[in-house]
Design an enzyme around this catalytic site. Structure first.
Site, PDB file in Angstrom:
ATOM      1  N   ARG A  71      13.195   5.836   4.672  1.00 20.23           N
ATOM      2  CA  ARG A  71      12.496   5.061   3.626  1.00 20.23           C
ATOM      3  C   ARG A  71      13.512   4.389   2.704  1.00 20.23           C
ATOM      4  NH1 ARG A  71       6.916   5.846   3.122  1.00 20.23           N
ATOM      5  NH2 ARG A  71       6.213   7.571   4.387  1.00 20.23           N
ATOM      6  N   MET A 100       1.277  -1.363   2.278  1.00 22.23           N
ATOM      7  CA  MET A 100       0.889  -0.039   2.750  1.00 22.23           C
ATOM      8  C   MET A 100       2.024   0.972   2.885  1.00 22.23           C
ATOM      9  SD  MET A 100      -2.325  -0.239   2.736  1.00 22.23           S
ATOM     10  CE  MET A 100      -2.707   1.364   3.446  1.00 22.23           C
ATOM     11  N   ILE A 102       4.623   3.561   0.948  1.00 25.56           N
ATOM     12  CA  ILE A 102       5.001   4.226  -0.306  1.00 25.56           C
ATOM     13  C   ILE A 102       6.457   3.889  -0.619  1.00 25.56           C
ATOM     14  CG2 ILE A 102       5.340   6.468  -1.420  1.00 25.56           C
ATOM     15  CD1 ILE A 102       3.046   7.527   0.325  1.00 25.56           C
ATOM     16  N   LEU A 103       6.724   3.522  -1.866  1.00 30.53           N
ATOM     17  CA  LEU A 103       8.053   3.050  -2.266  1.00 30.53           C
ATOM     18  C   LEU A 103       8.859   4.175  -2.910  1.00 30.53           C
ATOM     19  CD1 LEU A 103       6.708  -0.300  -3.646  1.00 30.53           C
ATOM     20  CD2 LEU A 103       8.193  -0.054  -1.644  1.00 30.53           C
ATOM     21  N   HIS A 119      -5.341  -0.835  -6.445  1.00 32.39           N
ATOM     22  CA  HIS A 119      -5.744   0.300  -5.630  1.00 32.39           C
ATOM     23  C   HIS A 119      -7.271   0.304  -5.531  1.00 32.39           C
ATOM     24  CE1 HIS A 119      -5.617   4.247  -3.826  1.00 32.39           C
ATOM     25  NE2 HIS A 119      -6.591   4.604  -4.643  1.00 32.39           N
ATOM     26  N   GLU A 153       5.414   8.041  -8.961  1.00 32.22           N
ATOM     27  CA  GLU A 153       4.283   8.874  -8.537  1.00 32.22           C
ATOM     28  C   GLU A 153       3.140   7.976  -8.082  1.00 32.22           C
ATOM     29  OE1 GLU A 153       1.597  12.644 -10.090  1.00 32.22           O
ATOM     30  OE2 GLU A 153       2.972  11.672 -11.477  1.00 32.22           O
ATOM     31  N   LEU A 154       2.666   8.201  -6.869  1.00 29.40           N
ATOM     32  CA  LEU A 154       1.693   7.327  -6.220  1.00 29.40           C
ATOM     33  C   LEU A 154       0.412   7.135  -7.044  1.00 29.40           C
ATOM     34  CD1 LEU A 154       1.335   5.884  -3.475  1.00 29.40           C
ATOM     35  CD2 LEU A 154       0.121   7.908  -2.693  1.00 29.40           C
ATOM     36  N   THR A 182     -14.364  -8.101  -3.278  1.00 32.79           N
ATOM     37  CA  THR A 182     -14.746  -9.305  -4.043  1.00 32.79           C
ATOM     38  C   THR A 182     -14.377  -9.134  -5.521  1.00 32.79           C
ATOM     39  OG1 THR A 182     -16.981  -8.502  -4.466  1.00 32.79           O
ATOM     40  CG2 THR A 182     -16.686  -9.868  -2.511  1.00 32.79           C
ATOM     41  N   GLU A 184     -11.857  -7.146  -6.584  1.00 39.01           N
ATOM     42  CA  GLU A 184     -10.387  -7.161  -6.653  1.00 39.01           C
ATOM     43  C   GLU A 184      -9.893  -8.590  -6.870  1.00 39.01           C
ATOM     44  OE1 GLU A 184      -8.247  -4.969  -3.615  1.00 39.01           O
ATOM     45  OE2 GLU A 184      -9.993  -3.718  -3.200  1.00 39.01           O
TER      46      GLU A 184
HETATM   47  N1  NHR Z   1       4.770   3.339  -4.194  1.00 35.41           N
HETATM   48  C1  NHR Z   1       4.919   4.028  -5.339  1.00 35.41           C
HETATM   49  N2  NHR Z   1       6.107   4.584  -5.567  1.00 35.41           N
HETATM   50  N3  NHR Z   1       3.929   4.159  -6.254  1.00 35.41           N
HETATM   51  C2  NHR Z   1       2.728   3.605  -6.019  1.00 35.41           C
HETATM   52  O1  NHR Z   1       1.787   3.729  -6.947  1.00 35.41           O
HETATM   53  C3  NHR Z   1       2.497   2.869  -4.835  1.00 35.41           C
HETATM   54  C4  NHR Z   1       3.569   2.759  -3.933  1.00 35.41           C
HETATM   55  C5  NHR Z   1       3.415   2.067  -2.715  1.00 35.41           C
HETATM   56  C6  NHR Z   1       2.208   1.521  -2.388  1.00 35.41           C
HETATM   57  C7  NHR Z   1      -0.186   1.128  -2.806  1.00 35.41           C
HETATM   58  C8  NHR Z   1      -1.062   2.294  -2.414  1.00 35.41           C
HETATM   59  C9  NHR Z   1      -2.494   2.216  -2.779  1.00 35.41           C
HETATM   60  O2  NHR Z   1      -2.909   1.367  -3.560  1.00 35.41           O
HETATM   61  C10 NHR Z   1       1.124   1.647  -3.266  1.00 35.41           C
HETATM   62  C11 NHR Z   1       1.267   2.304  -4.489  1.00 35.41           C
HETATM   63  C12 NHR Z   1       0.237   3.256   0.967  1.00 35.41           C
HETATM   64  C13 NHR Z   1       0.058   4.635   0.985  1.00 35.41           C
HETATM   65  C14 NHR Z   1       0.488   5.455   2.168  1.00 35.41           C
HETATM   66  O3  NHR Z   1       0.195   6.641   2.260  1.00 35.41           O
HETATM   67  C15 NHR Z   1      -0.524   5.227  -0.122  1.00 35.41           C
HETATM   68  C16 NHR Z   1      -0.872   4.458  -1.210  1.00 35.41           C
HETATM   69  C17 NHR Z   1      -0.666   3.084  -1.228  1.00 35.41           C
HETATM   70  C18 NHR Z   1      -0.113   2.493  -0.113  1.00 35.41           C
HETATM   71  N4  NHR Z   1       1.245   4.863   3.126  1.00 35.41           N
HETATM   72  C19 NHR Z   1       1.779   5.507   4.313  1.00 35.41           C
HETATM   73  C20 NHR Z   1       3.278   5.803   4.144  1.00 35.41           C
HETATM   74  O4  NHR Z   1       3.720   6.720   4.838  1.00 35.41           O
HETATM   75  C21 NHR Z   1       1.624   4.614   5.514  1.00 35.41           C
HETATM   76  C22 NHR Z   1       0.201   4.237   5.804  1.00 35.41           C
HETATM   77  C23 NHR Z   1       0.036   3.080   6.776  1.00 35.41           C
HETATM   78  O5  NHR Z   1       1.047   2.475   7.199  1.00 35.41           O
HETATM   79  O6  NHR Z   1      -1.126   2.750   7.086  1.00 35.41           O
HETATM   80  O7  NHR Z   1       3.982   5.086   3.403  1.00 35.41           O
HETATM   81  O8  NHR Z   1      -3.272   3.054  -2.269  1.00 35.41           O
HETATM   82  C1  GAR Z   2      -7.391  -4.144  -0.681  1.00 30.26           C
HETATM   83  O1  GAR Z   2      -8.666  -3.569  -0.771  1.00 30.26           O
HETATM   84  C2  GAR Z   2      -6.396  -3.296  -1.452  1.00 30.26           C
HETATM   85  O2  GAR Z   2      -6.910  -2.761  -2.643  1.00 30.26           O
HETATM   86  C3  GAR Z   2      -6.136  -2.214  -0.467  1.00 30.26           C
HETATM   87  O3  GAR Z   2      -6.096  -2.838   0.789  1.00 30.26           O
HETATM   88  C4  GAR Z   2      -6.867  -4.021   0.755  1.00 30.26           C
HETATM   89  C5  GAR Z   2      -5.964  -5.167   1.110  1.00 30.26           C
HETATM   90  O4  GAR Z   2      -6.679  -6.343   1.272  1.00 30.26           O
HETATM   91  N1  GAR Z   2      -4.918  -1.547  -0.738  1.00 30.26           N
HETATM   92  C6  GAR Z   2      -4.660  -0.345  -0.288  1.00 30.26           C
HETATM   93  O5  GAR Z   2      -5.468   0.307   0.345  1.00 30.26           O
HETATM   94  C7  GAR Z   2      -3.281   0.168  -0.609  1.00 30.26           C
HETATM   95  N2  GAR Z   2      -3.157   1.484  -0.061  1.00 30.26           N
HETATM   96  P1  GAR Z   2      -5.937  -7.738   1.300  1.00 30.26           P
HETATM   97  O6  GAR Z   2      -4.765  -7.604   2.252  1.00 30.26           O
HETATM   98  O7  GAR Z   2      -6.963  -8.671   1.851  1.00 30.26           O
HETATM   99  O8  GAR Z   2      -5.509  -8.061  -0.088  1.00 30.26           O
END
Ligand code: NHR
Ligand code: GAR
Length: 200
Positions: A71, A100, A102-103, A119, A153-154, A182, A184
């Site tokens: 990562r 998608m 996590i950072l 989210h 923190e996520l 819609t 969002e």
């Molecule tokens: N990173 C940090 N540090 N903090 C947040 O608040 C973050 C983030 C990265 C992405 C978006 C998020 C959401 O809105 C987001 C918020 C991906 C996952 C996840 O589990 C969870 C939350 C969000 C985005 N991703 C998997 C992973 O292993 C992969 C899943 C996949 O590829 O489909 O990174 O919900």
């Molecule tokens: C949106 O609903 C967004 O909130 C969600 O994915 C969709 C993306 O749509 N995000 C997550 O679930 C992050 N984990 P879009 O690509 O059409 O904007």
């Protein structure tokens, strides 16, 4: 006015990205806030949103997470790709729009105060994935979306805006997701514009 570059990170269809780009044009963010959507970065070469961004003439970049061993290595390349879009001007905002991955804390630190996400739940309920299925299974009568600052923190940073929609009888995760989406498209551009407008 100092130029404010916005960089959008996506993984999929990019409908929130489109809503933001359209709002920036329609509401003349360039004249009013000195702000422009500079470019779009995706962790998936095949994401439909990337093709749309290219058609709009936006700068695009792809950083495939699968190509990196850790990562940390992926995030370091992501930082490089984002900052390379305009080497003279660091981004004023980095906007996660259906991104998608996590950072890592290092990525979050690099863009402290400049990172936002949308989210698809009414946080603090249902952080993480599969929000719509979880809301239906929990028997929620309302669902929604939250724009928030991104911290290590996520899904825990400061909330900037929320929208609420009803959960209707017979809803599936897909029908609920479409209703939330819609909303969002309304709250995300609005929250971003508020961050760009200089505090009076
Ligand atoms: N990173 C940090 N540090 N903090 C947040 O608040 C973050 C983030 C990265 C992405 C978006 C998020 C959401 O809105 C987001 C918020 C991906 C996952 C996840 O589990 C969870 C939350 C969000 C985005 N991703 C998997 C992973 O292993 C992969 C899943 C996949 O590829 O489909 O990174 O919900
Ligand atoms: C949106 O609903 C967004 O909130 C969600 O994915 C969709 C993306 O749509 N995000 C997550 O679930 C992050 N984990 P879009 O690509 O059409 O904007």
């Amino acid at each position: 006015m100092q130029k404010k570059n916005i960089v959008i990170l996506i993984s999929g269809q990019g409908s929130n990205m489109q809503a933001i780009v359209r709002a920036a044009q329609a509401q003349r963010w360039s004249q009013r806030h000195g702000a422009q959507v500079l470019g779009v970065v995706s962790n998936k070469a095949a994401s439909a949103g990337l093709a749309w961004a290219r058609e709009q003439g936006l700068a695009t970049a792809v950083v495939e997470h699968a190509a990196y061993p850790t990562r940390e290595a992926f995030d370091a390349e992501l930082v490089r790709a984002i900052d390379a879009l305009d080497p003279q001007t660091p981004p004023a905002l980095v906007v996660l729009a259906g991104f998608m991955r996590i950072l890592t804390p290092d990525f979050v630190d690099h863009y402290t105060g400049r990172l936002v996400n949308i989210h698809p739940s009414l946080l603090p309920a249902f952080a993480g994935l599969h929000t719509h299925r979880r809301a239906i299974e929990a028997g929620c009568k309302f669902a929604g979306a939250t724009v928030h600052r991104v911290t290590a923190e996520l899904d825990h940073g400061e909330f900037l805006d929320q929208a609420v929609v009803p959960v209707l009888p017979g809803d599936t995760p897909d029908t609920l997701a479409a209703r939330v989406l819609t909303q969002e498209h309304l709250i995300y551009p609005r929250a971003i514009e508020r961050l760009l407008a200089p505090a009076v």
